[in-house]
Design an enzyme around this catalytic site. Structure first.
Site, PDB file in Angstrom:
ATOM      1  N   GLU A  32      -3.929   1.895  -7.404  1.00 54.43           N
ATOM      2  CA  GLU A  32      -4.321   3.002  -6.537  1.00 54.43           C
ATOM      3  C   GLU A  32      -3.456   4.233  -6.834  1.00 54.43           C
ATOM      4  O   GLU A  32      -2.354   4.363  -6.265  1.00 54.43           O
ATOM      5  CB  GLU A  32      -4.117   2.615  -5.075  1.00 54.43           C
ATOM      6  CG  GLU A  32      -4.944   1.432  -4.642  1.00 54.43           C
ATOM      7  CD  GLU A  32      -5.232   1.507  -3.154  1.00 54.43           C
ATOM      8  OE1 GLU A  32      -6.402   1.699  -2.797  1.00 54.43           O
ATOM      9  OE2 GLU A  32      -4.291   1.416  -2.352  1.00 54.43           O
TER      10      GLU A  32
ATOM     11  N   HIS B 256       0.857  -1.191   0.000  1.00 55.93           N
ATOM     12  CA  HIS B 256       0.000   0.000   0.000  1.00 55.93           C
ATOM     13  C   HIS B 256       0.893   1.241   0.000  1.00 55.93           C
ATOM     14  O   HIS B 256       1.935   1.274   0.648  1.00 55.93           O
ATOM     15  CB  HIS B 256      -0.907  -0.007   1.240  1.00 55.93           C
ATOM     16  CG  HIS B 256      -2.003   1.016   1.148  1.00 55.93           C
ATOM     17  ND1 HIS B 256      -1.770   2.358   1.341  1.00 55.93           N
ATOM     18  CD2 HIS B 256      -3.321   0.908   0.845  1.00 55.93           C
ATOM     19  CE1 HIS B 256      -2.909   3.022   1.177  1.00 55.93           C
ATOM     20  NE2 HIS B 256      -3.861   2.163   0.874  1.00 55.93           N
TER      21      HIS B 256
END
Ligand code: PEP
Length: 246
Positions: free
Chosen positions: A161, A93
């Site tokens: 993302e 992430h």
């Protein structure tokens, strides 16, 4: 695949409330497409509620620590995550890359540990605002994807993302999401040496308002939702709006 990433939020009480409302609002047959990723300190608690109420929600961890021979104070291994009821783990992430200095070497170790422990991996990739403005977005993502080489295809999915979108209330255009997902899918075929369609989810300011249009893109296989996943009604609404379209 609709993933709720709570980041560093919540309490035991909120976990219980969230799962109860999710269970009330989302039909049994649609629950198994969802993955709940609370902070690791609540995984055991969440697992207990999910299994004792026969809820079909999957549990995922937001991170894991690599298997290590040396003593690793504070570490949580893939084996421990399995023991806590996790089937999924997020790796890479952008917040972990940025604020915890997770670079390629440590990400490779994490990916290997996840695979060895049979955890399904959601590997997050995305470009910064600067990379996008300089026309370097595709290159940046291809470099990040290289870490997946040699890993078992059946355990891998990717979340695209764009970093400039996460938590900012702005999203790329639908065309741009579609284009990037297509590039990622093609690149995955080459890196993993497979013809299989690897699932690619989109994450970055997904809300109850934009979730359906994004999920209708045929290159989008799922959504990774941060802020809008905290509220169980909003998250359930996203799940229900999407499943109505299927
Ligand atoms: C995330 O945490 O991965 C994320 C996409 O957050 P948000 O939905 O809040 O942009």
């Amino acid at each position: 695949m609709i993933i709720a990433n709570w980041k560093m939020n919540g309490s035991k009480e909120e976990v219980k409330n969230w799962i109860d409302i999710f269970n009330d609002h989302v039909e049994y047959e649609n629950q198994s497409g969802c993955i709940f990723c609370p902070p690791s300190c609540f995984l055991d608690n969440a697992n207990e509620i999910i299994s004792s109420n026969n809820i079909q929600l999957n549990l995922g961890s937001q991170d894991l620590d690599p298997d290590a021979d040396n003593p690793s104070t504070g570490g949580i291994s893939g084996k421990m995550l399995k023991d806590l009821g996790c089937d999924y783990v997020l790796i890479g992430h952008s917040e972990r890359r940025m604020y915890f200095n997770e670079h390629e070497d440590v990400l490779l170790q994490k990916l290997t540990s996840a695979a060895l422990n049979n955890l399904k991996i959601v590997y997050c990739v995305g470009e910064t605002k600067e990379q996008r403005e300089q026309g370097m977005a595709i290159e940046a993502i291809k470099i990040q994807l290289r870490a997946l080489k040699g890993l078992p295809v059946n355990l891998i999915s990717v979340a695209y993302e764009p970093i400039w979108s996460i938590g900012k209330g702005i999203t790329p255009s639908l065309d741009s999401i579609h284009e990037m997902h297509q590039i990622i899918k093609d690149e995955l075929k080459s890196i993993l040496n497979t013809e299989e369609n690897i699932l690619v989810s989109y994450g970055g300011s997904v809300s109850a308002e934009n979730a359906v249009s994004i999920s209708l893109l045929n290159s989008v296989d799922g959504l990774l939702i941060g802020g809008a996943s905290l509220n169980p009604e909003s998250f359930s609404k996203v799940v229900n709006n999407i499943t109505i379209q299927d």
